[in-house]
Design an enzyme around this catalytic site. Sequence first.
Site, PDB file in Angstrom:
ATOM      1  NE  ARG A  59      -2.915  -3.685  -1.329  1.00 34.70           N
ATOM      2  CZ  ARG A  59      -2.466  -4.400  -0.298  1.00 34.70           C
ATOM      3  NH1 ARG A  59      -1.172  -4.585  -0.143  1.00 34.70           N
ATOM      4  NH2 ARG A  59      -3.308  -4.935   0.567  1.00 34.70           N
TER       5      ARG A  59
ATOM      6  NE  ARG B  78      -3.618  -2.084   2.836  1.00 39.24           N
ATOM      7  CZ  ARG B  78      -3.396  -3.187   3.558  1.00 39.24           C
ATOM      8  NH1 ARG B  78      -2.227  -3.337   4.172  1.00 39.24           N
ATOM      9  NH2 ARG B  78      -4.314  -4.118   3.678  1.00 39.24           N
TER      10      ARG B  78
ATOM     11  CE  LYS C 125      -6.770  -0.415   4.254  1.00 39.88           C
ATOM     12  NZ  LYS C 125      -8.027  -0.748   3.549  1.00 39.88           N
TER      13      LYS C 125
ATOM     14  CG  HIS D 206      -4.616   0.289  -3.979  1.00 37.48           C
ATOM     15  ND1 HIS D 206      -3.847   0.573  -2.874  1.00 37.48           N
ATOM     16  CD2 HIS D 206      -5.548  -0.608  -3.560  1.00 37.48           C
ATOM     17  CE1 HIS D 206      -4.312  -0.104  -1.835  1.00 37.48           C
ATOM     18  NE2 HIS D 206      -5.333  -0.821  -2.224  1.00 37.48           N
TER      19      HIS D 206
ATOM     20  CE1 TYR E 128      -6.149  -7.456  -6.509  1.00 39.36           C
ATOM     21  CE2 TYR E 128      -6.249  -8.415  -4.325  1.00 39.36           C
ATOM     22  CZ  TYR E 128      -6.108  -7.309  -5.135  1.00 39.36           C
ATOM     23  OH  TYR E 128      -5.936  -6.073  -4.578  1.00 39.36           O
TER      24      TYR E 128
ATOM     25  CG  HIS F  41      -6.201  -8.542   1.792  1.00 40.85           C
ATOM     26  ND1 HIS F  41      -6.391  -9.048   0.520  1.00 40.85           N
ATOM     27  CD2 HIS F  41      -6.024  -7.206   1.633  1.00 40.85           C
ATOM     28  CE1 HIS F  41      -6.320  -8.062  -0.355  1.00 40.85           C
ATOM     29  NE2 HIS F  41      -6.105  -6.936   0.296  1.00 40.85           N
TER      30      HIS F  41
END
Length: 305
Positions: free
Chosen positions: A254, A150, A174, A251, A286, A277
């Site tokens: 990514r 990120r 995150k 992104h 994906y 994630h």
Amino acid sequence: MRLSEAIEPWCEHLARVRRLSPATVRAYRGDLRDLAATIGEDADLVRVDLEELRQWLWQATGRGDSRATLARRTAAVRGFFAWATESGLVDVDPSLRLVSAKRGRSLPVVGTVDAVAGVLEKAAERGEGGDPVALRDGALLELLYGSALRVSELCGIRGDDLDEERRTVRVVGKGDKERVVPFGGSAARALAEYLARGRPALASRASQHGRPPADRVFLGARGGALGPRAVYDVVNRALGPALGAPAVGPHVLRHSAATHLLDGGADLRAVQEILGHASLGTTQIYTHVSSERLAAVYRQAHPRA
């Protein structure tokens, strides 16, 4: 208490207690300020009712706001009034019956392997002249793609986060979750060149302005820490023309890295770990991208398609 007066205490709660990202807090603050402006800056918090919240969302729909924006606005209001109820600021939560359109899940923009490789090769060529900014740009593009980072994670990297021998980088994602991700030979070479020739030159520019350089790996043109906006501009200039898109952010690299990993046979759980994630369901988008690409190839190549 007025609605407008309760916004900042709630945002502090989001940042300090729930530890949401600054970008999420900023978005929620903007949503609540818009609500206050719509209902009235002097509106009493306990008098806000469901119909006013519905009208506010309806106005956003009339402006053409996306489903994702409407879903975020609903989440912001629900979170705000849940906090206000728990804090004793209101007795009844008016947002409990508030609903919005379900968030549509569009497939992310992904560059082909050849398109991304071409962008990275051109970036490397620009760095051959020794320009420190060109060396920096080549290194950050390689690392964004090589480690599927990120942009906030990239900007936060410090020197001791890099292990050049093992080719890994430690990042904070995150929720302040830390993880260690690998990067490949191309990224390692670009980083080595930048750290040896590019970063020292950028750091010296900070000294020329009478201040110490930032302690981050990636520096701006004046030796300060490189911010997300500047990284966006670098990626957009490099990748936008290759994809024929007017606005391309970090992104996309990514997304491309994750898709290319799955196309190459990587395990979905491994890709989840690399991306950081929390839920496997987030990573599964994906697999849909890979399926779409496979179907496109089939339609183009199979004689009975």
